[in-house]
Design a protein around this motif. Structure first.
Motif, PDB file in Angstrom:
ATOM      1  N   GLU A   1       0.849  -1.060   0.032  1.00  0.00           N
ATOM      2  CA  GLU A   1      -0.097   0.027  -0.027  1.00  0.00           C
ATOM      3  C   GLU A   1       1.065   1.260   0.080  1.00  0.00           C
ATOM      4  N   ALA A   2       0.741   2.209  -0.814  1.00  0.00           N
ATOM      5  CA  ALA A   2       1.311   3.529  -0.897  1.00  0.00           C
ATOM      6  C   ALA A   2       0.708   4.123   0.310  1.00  0.00           C
ATOM      7  N   GLU A   3       1.471   4.921   1.279  1.00  0.00           N
ATOM      8  CA  GLU A   3       1.164   5.627   2.160  1.00  0.00           C
ATOM      9  C   GLU A   3       2.088   6.764   2.653  1.00  0.00           C
TER      10      GLU A   3
ATOM     11  N   GLY B   1       5.670  -2.972 -12.472  1.00  0.00           N
ATOM     12  CA  GLY B   1       5.789  -2.010 -13.832  1.00  0.00           C
ATOM     13  C   GLY B   1       4.520  -1.649 -14.145  1.00  0.00           C
ATOM     14  N   ALA B   2       3.204  -2.310 -13.734  1.00  0.00           N
ATOM     15  CA  ALA B   2       1.997  -1.985 -14.427  1.00  0.00           C
ATOM     16  C   ALA B   2       1.437  -1.106 -13.308  1.00  0.00           C
ATOM     17  N   ARG B   3       0.682  -0.181 -13.782  1.00  0.00           N
ATOM     18  CA  ARG B   3      -0.060   0.865 -12.733  1.00  0.00           C
ATOM     19  C   ARG B   3      -1.314   0.168 -12.119  1.00  0.00           C
ATOM     20  N   VAL B   4      -1.457  -0.044 -10.809  1.00  0.00           N
ATOM     21  CA  VAL B   4      -2.505  -0.714 -10.250  1.00  0.00           C
ATOM     22  C   VAL B   4      -3.123   0.234  -9.644  1.00  0.00           C
ATOM     23  N   GLY B   5      -3.015   1.279  -9.434  1.00  0.00           N
ATOM     24  CA  GLY B   5      -3.921   2.218  -8.586  1.00  0.00           C
ATOM     25  C   GLY B   5      -3.263   3.704  -8.685  1.00  0.00           C
ATOM     26  N   ALA B   6      -4.247   4.659  -8.490  1.00  0.00           N
ATOM     27  CA  ALA B   6      -3.866   6.214  -8.365  1.00  0.00           C
ATOM     28  C   ALA B   6      -4.920   6.757  -7.670  1.00  0.00           C
TER      29      ALA B   6
ATOM     30  N   SER C   1       2.100   5.008   9.862  1.00  0.00           N
ATOM     31  CA  SER C   1       1.380   4.879   8.515  1.00  0.00           C
ATOM     32  C   SER C   1       0.014   5.258   8.218  1.00  0.00           C
ATOM     33  N   ALA C   2      -0.156   6.374   7.566  1.00  0.00           N
ATOM     34  CA  ALA C   2      -1.253   7.129   7.860  1.00  0.00           C
ATOM     35  C   ALA C   2      -2.726   6.416   7.031  1.00  0.00           C
ATOM     36  N   GLY C   3      -2.396   5.496   6.279  1.00  0.00           N
ATOM     37  CA  GLY C   3      -3.583   4.783   5.425  1.00  0.00           C
ATOM     38  C   GLY C   3      -3.155   4.972   4.072  1.00  0.00           C
ATOM     39  N   ALA C   4      -3.861   3.634   3.158  1.00  0.00           N
ATOM     40  CA  ALA C   4      -3.530   3.509   1.836  1.00  0.00           C
ATOM     41  C   ALA C   4      -4.341   4.716   1.135  1.00  0.00           C
ATOM     42  N   ILE C   5      -3.641   5.147   0.083  1.00  0.00           N
ATOM     43  CA  ILE C   5      -3.804   6.285  -0.772  1.00  0.00           C
ATOM     44  C   ILE C   5      -4.204   5.618  -1.905  1.00  0.00           C
TER      45      ILE C   5
END
Length: 260
Positions: free
Chosen positions: A103-105, A187-192, A227-231
């Motif tokens: 998760e990006a956080e 390498g594949a974008r899975v979320g934004a 870790s403030a939460g999945a973006i």
């Protein structure tokens, strides 16, 4: 299932499964029915584990479950020996036969947290640093996220590590809420997304954590990470894959997913 009456047995089962790197095909007891029951299991597991807690992950409770569980966030410990420097391009182990995600956080580092009451604005005064990062979520129980937030919280909040990326320059004045964030797997974008979807944002997560840990009698030492939460969402991964987050189109942090 009825509410669990033995937090110690559930806590021991999760600790043994994590230590033995063995999957739990069923939940090791009765499902906790409240966040108080979940945190009782979590607190006992932290005590039995014995490692130093270096941070806390904060996750969101689904809107339809907020009334039932009395809040919109949950938390779990991140042990100090599982907080790593992203500059080293780390390998992060997960439970291959359990649940695993990246998760990006945004990561906040606490300075001194005194006994005063904080607001969403004043809580920034006790934040010493803000970084980019990736939380590794993993549990030996494959269905950890399928039975509600209390079950998730009962196993360390489904945390298995934290990658510290670069600091965000001038974070006090930066427009964090609107910063674009992207997540890639192999390498594949899975979320934004942006932090606009994170309830009241990362500082809301810090405020939640202060209040929740105080209620549990847990002090926040200087240097503690949150870790403030999945973006961009919860992105399932498997050993051998590479996860990478891109913040503001220019700040990168990544890792390779491995198995025990």
């Amino acid at each position: 299932m009825a509410a669990t009456s033995d937090p110690e047995n559930v806590a021991r089962a999760f600790i043994d499964a994590r230590a033995g790197k063995t999957p739990l095909t069923v939940y090791p007891g009765a499902f906790p029915q409240t966040m108080a029951e979940a945190y009782a299991i979590q607190d006992r597991a932290i005590a039995l584990d014995g490692r130093r807690v270096g941070g806390w992950k904060v996750g969101r409770i689904a809107p339809e479950l907020v009334d039932r569980f009395g809040g919109n966030r949950l938390t779990g410990p991140i042990f100090a020996d599982e907080i790593v420097d992203g500059a080293a391009d780390p390998a992060m182990p997960v439970y291959a036969d359990g649940f695993a995600a990246a998760e990006a956080e945004v990561l906040l580092c606490f300075g001194e947290v005194g006994p005063r009451d904080y607001s969403i604005d004043s809580v920034k005064q006790c934040i010493a640093d803000v970084r980019t990062g990736i939380e590794i979520a993993s549990s030996p129980f494959p269905e950890i996220n399928r039975h509600g937030p209390a079950v998730t919280a009962s196993d360390y909040g489904n945390n298995k590590g934290l990658i510290l990326g670069p600091s965000i320059p001038d974070w006090q004045d930066a427009d964090l809420i609107h910063m674009p964030v992207e997540m890639f797997v192999d390498g594949a974008r899975v979320g934004a997304g942006t932090m606009e979807a994170m309830l009241d944002g990362p500082f809301g997560s810090a405020l939640f954590l202060i209040d929740t840990l105080r209620a549990r009698g847990i002090a926040i030492a200087p240097g503690t990470w949150v870790s403030a939460g999945a973006i961009t969402g919860i992105h399932e991964v498997r050993p051998g894959q590479r996860a990478e987050a891109l913040f503001d189109g220019k700040i990168r942090v990544g890792c390779t997913i491995t198995s025990y």
